[in-house]
Design an enzyme around this catalytic site. Structure first.
Site, mmCIF file in Angstrom:
data_model
loop_
_atom_site.group_PDB
_atom_site.id
_atom_site.type_symbol
_atom_site.label_atom_id
_atom_site.label_comp_id
_atom_site.label_asym_id
_atom_site.label_seq_id
_atom_site.Cartn_x
_atom_site.Cartn_y
_atom_site.Cartn_z
ATOM 1 N N ARG A 298 33.624 20.584 27.981
ATOM 2 C CA ARG A 298 33.450 21.700 27.043
ATOM 3 C C ARG A 298 33.142 23.040 27.725
ATOM 4 O O ARG A 298 33.747 24.056 27.415
ATOM 5 C CB ARG A 298 32.300 21.347 26.093
ATOM 6 C CG ARG A 298 32.140 22.268 24.900
ATOM 7 C CD ARG A 298 30.830 21.948 24.159
ATOM 8 N NE ARG A 298 30.656 20.536 23.894
ATOM 9 C CZ ARG A 298 31.111 19.899 22.814
ATOM 10 N NH1 ARG A 298 31.722 20.570 21.866
ATOM 11 N NH2 ARG A 298 30.921 18.608 22.665
ATOM 12 N N CYS A 366 43.846 18.364 1.891
ATOM 13 C CA CYS A 366 43.385 17.841 0.616
ATOM 14 C C CYS A 366 42.034 17.163 0.779
ATOM 15 O O CYS A 366 41.882 15.947 0.653
ATOM 16 C CB CYS A 366 44.413 16.870 0.066
ATOM 17 S SG CYS A 366 46.014 17.657 -0.104
HETATM 18 C C1 LIG Z 1 33.014 13.606 27.472
HETATM 19 C C2 LIG Z 1 32.548 13.284 28.826
HETATM 20 C C3 LIG Z 1 32.279 14.312 29.728
HETATM 21 C C4 LIG Z 1 32.358 15.767 29.363
HETATM 22 O O1 LIG Z 1 31.438 16.144 28.415
HETATM 23 P P1 LIG Z 1 31.294 17.689 27.987
HETATM 24 O O2 LIG Z 1 30.201 17.671 27.012
HETATM 25 O O3 LIG Z 1 32.591 18.097 27.401
HETATM 26 O O4 LIG Z 1 30.960 18.446 29.224
HETATM 27 C C5 LIG Z 1 31.911 13.941 30.996
HETATM 28 N N1 LIG Z 1 31.812 12.649 31.368
HETATM 29 C C6 LIG Z 1 32.056 11.643 30.517
HETATM 30 C C7 LIG Z 1 31.947 10.255 30.979
HETATM 31 C C8 LIG Z 1 32.429 11.929 29.227
HETATM 32 O O5 LIG Z 1 32.646 10.924 28.380
#
Ligand SMILES: *Cc1c(COP(=O)(O)O)cnc(C)c1O
Length: 441
Positions: A298, A366
């Site tokens: 993210r 919807c």
């Molecule tokens: C989703 C995930 C991330 C990344 O998480 P963010 O919150 O998008 O930074 C990193 N490592 C694992 C194992 C994940 O499942």
């Protein structure tokens, strides 16, 4: 701008004509040229985030790998950018791995995750030669070992470990607490059992440990505690099994701002806290500072994205509220429905005018399909372009075809140039996999 509070990221700015610009492109023009809904990615900002991650961590720790969690946003062009920026890539499915390979991403910088990796995914990992498989269970360890044996090879693995930390974030995206489907728990002895098993199996080489405690986290203390718990555990493993693991992956999870109220820590603050905790714990347990891997998703791509919509019917319900409908919704952004996620938005063709209206922004599915419960906008009319901020992560990658909506296109903007990186789906794309059995013809 009087009376105007806007959250702008990267190269976003408001032009003299009141139009929102990003990457030197007028978003109103982008909407005209590529249609709406449209995902727009700011290439310069995206690359800056990558560089800030690399620099902030490299400054504070001897060996660091920044690994992009591709589930946040994966297309071949995005993989290419991550490769050019020297990041590694975390994939958690055959589809993500296939996309990365198609983009020519070097397999020696790819990690495979997942709580239930299918045999064909493990086989693909062995065939492509990904750097590490993050083993999530004992059954997977044995399946992988068997497959590596058949292939006459050895797999380099990390074990996913549950440190037993409950971060303050939405419960759907907490993963580090005791009650989780992911990984092997330290507290139950499962993690130690996994390590024993991994060391007994010749076809896997245990290189380190992994944990990931949650997502959209603002409170850095949880990262520090995770680092400490993991290094303490690595020291226990050293004492019990006479092995010094050298690699520690601390996962991702740093939050971003979706609204003006959100004040996430910076990447360098995160690096400070993690590096501080790693050095301190290494010191306390007399353990060599491990190679640290972090896996942001993210916080690398989220704020580099915008979604553009065209405004449709506006309904004012006297004494209640005003509904503003846009030409997308749940199918391009399931997060409000999934997590009660909040956003902010702007009338992109009138972004310099005071936000005198308070409206509910809704999609055209919807369902209630609320995108934003309540958002302050400048006076809005049918045909206007709305930009919703911070949609670079978990939007395109979570999009669906609900109501048989074609998924939107995505453009990459930079220096006044806009390049299509995902084509808009067509109606034909929607029916491509449908089959009419003979007896219904
Ligand atoms: C989703 C995930 C991330 C990344 O998480 P963010 O919150 O998008 O930074 C990193 N490592 C694992 C194992 C994940 O499942």
């Amino acid at each position: 701008m009087p009376g105007r509070e806007l959250m702008l990221f990267g190269t976003q700015q408001i032009g003299d004509d009141g139009h929102l610009k990003v990457g030197g492109c007028d978003v109103v023009e982008l909407a005209r040229e590529f249609g709406t809904p449209l995902y727009v990615m700011d290439e310069v900002h995206l690359r800056e985030q990558c560089r800030e991650y690399r620099a902030s961590f490299a400054e504070r720790l001897p060996v660091v790998t920044i690994c992009f969690a591709s589930k946040a946003l994966i297309t071949t062009a995005i993989c290419r950018i991550m490769d050019q920026e020297g990041l590694s890539l975390e994939v958690s499915s055959a589809g993500e791995l296939y996309t990365a390979m198609l983009a020519g991403f070097p397999p020696e910088r790819i990690l495979l995750h997942g709580n239930f990796k299918l045999d064909e995914e493990l086989q693909m990992a062995l065939d492509t030669g990904v750097a590490r498989v993050v083993v999530d269970s004992l059954s997977e360890l044995h399946r992988l070992a068997e497959m590596a044996h058949s292939a006459g090879t050895q797999a380099d693995v990390w074990l996913r470990v549950v440190p037993g930390i409950k971060p303050q974030t939405h419960r759907y995206i907490q993963t580090g607490q005791i009650d989780t489907k992911f990984g092997l728990h330290i507290s139950t002895g499962a993690a130690a059992e996994g390590i024993r098993a991994a060391m007994e199996v010749e076809e896997v080489s245990l290189r380190g440990l992994h944990c990931h405690i949650g997502s959209q986290m603002f409170e850095l203390d949880s990262f520090a505690r995770a680092a400490e718990v993991m290094i303490e555990f690595m020291a226990q493993i050293r004492d019990e099994f006479a092995v010094t693991l050298e690699e520690l992956n601390l996962g991702g999870g740093l939050g971003i701002a979706y609204t003006l109220e959100d004040a996430p820590p910076s990447i360098s603050e995160l690096a400070d806290v993690i590096a501080g905790a790693v050095h301190q714990a290494a010191n306390r347990y007399n353990y060599p500072v491990p190679e640290i891997v972090v896996e942001p998703g993210r916080s690398l791509v989220g704020t580099a994205g915008l979604t553009l919509y065209t405004v449709g019917p506006i309904k004012e319900i006297p004494g209640v509220r005003t509904y503003v409908a846009v030409d997308g919704g749940l199918s391009d952004n399931p997060r409000p429905a999934l997590y009660g996620a909040e956003y902010t938005a702007v009338v992109a063709n009138r972004a310099n005018q005071p936000q005198t209206m308070s409206v509910r922004l809704v999609g055209r599915h919807c369902e209630g399909d609320t995108l934003i419960e309540e958002v302050a906008l400048s006076p809005v009319e049918e045909g206007d372009i709305i930009a919703v901020f911070s949609t670079g992560a978990y939007h395109y990658s979570m999009a669906s075809n609900y109501n048989r909506f074609p998924r939107p296109a995505m453009v990459l903007v930079r220096d006044g140039q806009a390049d299509l990186i995902v084509r808009r789906e067509s109606l034909d794309d929607l029916v491509r996999q449908d089959v009419m059995p003979e007896r219904l013809r």
